[in-house]
Design a protein around this motif. Structure first.
Motif, short mmCIF file in Angstrom:
data_model
loop_
_atom_site.label_atom_id
_atom_site.label_comp_id
_atom_site.label_asym_id
_atom_site.label_seq_id
_atom_site.Cartn_x
_atom_site.Cartn_y
_atom_site.Cartn_z
N ILE A 168 0.85 -1.19 0.00
CA ILE A 168 0.00 0.00 0.00
C ILE A 168 0.89 1.24 0.00
CG2 ILE A 168 -1.82 1.28 1.18
CD1 ILE A 168 -2.67 -1.32 2.49
N ALA A 169 0.78 2.03 -1.04
CA ALA A 169 1.52 3.30 -1.16
C ALA A 169 0.52 4.37 -1.57
CB ALA A 169 2.64 3.17 -2.19
N ALA A 170 -0.57 4.43 -0.80
CA ALA A 170 -1.73 5.24 -1.20
C ALA A 170 -1.80 6.58 -0.49
CB ALA A 170 -3.01 4.44 -0.93
N GLY A 171 -0.74 6.98 0.19
CA GLY A 171 -0.71 8.30 0.81
C GLY A 171 -1.86 8.53 1.77
N ALA A 172 -2.54 9.67 1.63
CA ALA A 172 -3.60 10.06 2.55
C ALA A 172 -4.82 9.14 2.48
CB ALA A 172 -4.02 11.50 2.28
N PHE A 173 -4.92 8.35 1.41
CA PHE A 173 -6.05 7.43 1.27
C PHE A 173 -5.86 6.16 2.10
CE2 PHE A 173 -8.02 3.88 -1.27
CZ PHE A 173 -9.34 4.19 -0.99
N THR A 174 -4.66 5.93 2.58
CA THR A 174 -4.34 4.68 3.29
C THR A 174 -5.25 4.40 4.49
OG1 THR A 174 -2.04 4.80 2.55
CG2 THR A 174 -2.51 3.36 4.41
N PRO A 175 -5.46 5.36 5.42
CA PRO A 175 -6.36 5.07 6.54
C PRO A 175 -7.77 4.69 6.10
CG PRO A 175 -5.10 7.06 6.96
CD PRO A 175 -4.87 6.71 5.52
N THR A 176 -8.27 5.34 5.06
CA THR A 176 -9.61 5.03 4.56
C THR A 176 -9.66 3.62 3.99
OG1 THR A 176 -9.98 7.36 4.00
CG2 THR A 176 -11.40 5.75 2.93
N LEU A 177 -8.65 3.25 3.20
CA LEU A 177 -8.60 1.91 2.63
C LEU A 177 -8.54 0.85 3.73
CD1 LEU A 177 -8.33 -0.13 0.33
CD2 LEU A 177 -5.89 0.41 0.24
N LEU A 178 -7.74 1.08 4.76
CA LEU A 178 -7.63 0.12 5.85
C LEU A 178 -8.93 0.02 6.65
CD1 LEU A 178 -4.00 0.85 7.12
CD2 LEU A 178 -4.78 -1.04 5.68
N GLU A 179 -9.63 1.15 6.79
CA GLU A 179 -10.91 1.14 7.50
C GLU A 179 -11.94 0.32 6.72
OE1 GLU A 179 -13.50 1.80 10.54
OE2 GLU A 179 -11.42 2.50 10.48
N TYR A 180 -12.04 0.54 5.41
CA TYR A 180 -12.95 -0.25 4.57
C TYR A 180 -12.60 -1.73 4.66
CZ TYR A 180 -14.56 4.04 2.21
OH TYR A 180 -15.09 5.27 1.91
N SER A 181 -11.30 -2.02 4.63
CA SER A 181 -10.85 -3.41 4.65
C SER A 181 -11.16 -4.07 5.99
CB SER A 181 -9.35 -3.48 4.36
OG SER A 181 -9.05 -2.91 3.10
N ALA A 182 -11.04 -3.31 7.08
CA ALA A 182 -11.35 -3.85 8.41
C ALA A 182 -12.83 -4.19 8.53
CB ALA A 182 -10.96 -2.83 9.49
N VAL A 183 -13.67 -3.30 8.02
CA VAL A 183 -15.12 -3.54 8.07
C VAL A 183 -15.50 -4.72 7.18
CG1 VAL A 183 -17.38 -2.57 7.51
CG2 VAL A 183 -15.66 -1.15 8.65
N GLY A 184 -14.98 -4.75 5.97
CA GLY A 184 -15.33 -5.81 5.03
C GLY A 184 -14.86 -7.18 5.43
N SER A 185 -13.72 -7.23 6.14
CA SER A 185 -13.15 -8.52 6.51
C SER A 185 -13.57 -8.99 7.90
CB SER A 185 -11.62 -8.45 6.47
OG SER A 185 -11.14 -7.55 7.45
N GLY A 186 -14.12 -8.05 8.68
CA GLY A 186 -14.45 -8.39 10.06
C GLY A 186 -13.21 -8.48 10.95
N LEU A 187 -12.12 -7.85 10.51
CA LEU A 187 -10.88 -7.86 11.27
C LEU A 187 -10.58 -6.43 11.72
CD1 LEU A 187 -8.79 -10.13 8.86
CD2 LEU A 187 -9.80 -10.81 11.05
#
Length: 284
Positions: free
Chosen positions: A207-226
């Motif tokens: 992941i080299a997504a700059g300011a979008f990184t926290p948002t991507l990780l938040e979506y991924s946490a919700v979607g994965s249940g982790l």
């Protein structure tokens, strides 16, 4: 590491993502490497912090580790045919309200680097560059650091150039918005899913997504249940305020060759000290 079976998905095609792809494909030419970004690399306008405005190329750090790393990067800008066309050695000037300049000069000496870096008086600084900075604000300034080896790089042109080179070497480029990481129940990542529902898989996901990184990780946490995948307080996006002025031909004739200029100052916050800088440079 096997160069034939490894595969990489790199989310974000700013300078960190593209540089990673470039160095990976150089070291592992048989690897499968895919850059994923919301914008085409040669788009007229892009959402990428490393693309928008030109960047300072300098090694004037009071931290010796930063100084050494920056000197290595500056050497690349000056010598590598891929980067050299985009570097402008205009020089660099700091107004120092503390011992910052002396610390920079000492770091150059400790690292064995020879450069005409010097700290001059305010009166001497006012005479530099044809008196261009005679009316600058020198309130509280102890001395002025002058380094003729600094300058600036054309950010957008540099990023397009290294992306093209990486693609020539075999890196693939996918234009897509990333919706989530593909995560197993144990948290192992196997790639990404785009907002259009397309899955891109690889043995490594970077992941080299700059300011979008926290948002991507938040979506991924919700979607994965982790929930531990979320960045939370560990990663916070930040920004700076930038001001620009468009020069007419007459003004450009005066300011076009000016150095990169930093206005340094200290703010005493309890027992801590912070430093901020105003930066100015021109596109030629």
């Amino acid at each position: 590491m096997s160069s034939g079976t490894e595969s990489y998905i790199i989310v974000g095609a700013g300078i960190f993502g593209v540089s990673t792809a470039y160095h990976l494909i150089t070291k592992y030419p048989n690897a499968s490497i895919t850059l994923v970004d919301r914008d085409a690399f040669d788009a007229e306008s892009r959402v990428a912090a490393s693309w928008d405005w030109n960047k300072v190329v300098r090694a004037d750090y009071d931290d010796i580790v930063y100084c050494e790393l920056a000197l290595e990067a500056q050497d690349v800008f000056k010598s590598d045919p891929l980067w050299k066309p985009y570097f402008h050695e205009t020089g660099l000037l700091w107004t120092c309200r503390d011992d910052y300049g002396k610390e920079v000069i000492e770091n150059y000496k400790r690292l064995g680097r020879k450069a005409d870096v010097k700290a001059v008086s305010i009166e001497e600084a006012k005479k530099l560059y044809g008196g261009l900075l005679d009316n600058a604000d020198y309130t509280g300034v102890k001395e002025v650091l002058v380094n003729p080896t600094g300058g600036w790089g054309a950010a957008g042109d540099s990023l397009r150039a290294i992306t093209r080179k990486a693609m020539e070497l075999g890196v693939k480029y996918e234009v897509a918005e990333v919706a989530t990481l593909l995560l197993s129940k144990t948290g192992k990542c196997s790639g990404i899913r785009t907002k259009m529902g397309k899955d891109l898989k690889a043995t490594h996901t970077i992941i080299a997504a700059g300011a979008f990184t926290p948002t991507l990780l938040e979506y991924s946490a919700v979607g994965s249940g982790l929930p531990n995948i979320a960045a939370g307080f560990r990663l916070v996006a930040g920004g700076i305020t930038t001001g620009m002025a468009k020069l007419d031909d007459q003004s450009h004739a005066i300011y076009g060759s000016m150095p990169v200029a930093f206005q340094g100052y200290n703010l005493e916050l309890g027992k801590s000290t912070s430093k901020s800088y105003l930066i100015s440079f021109l596109e030629i």
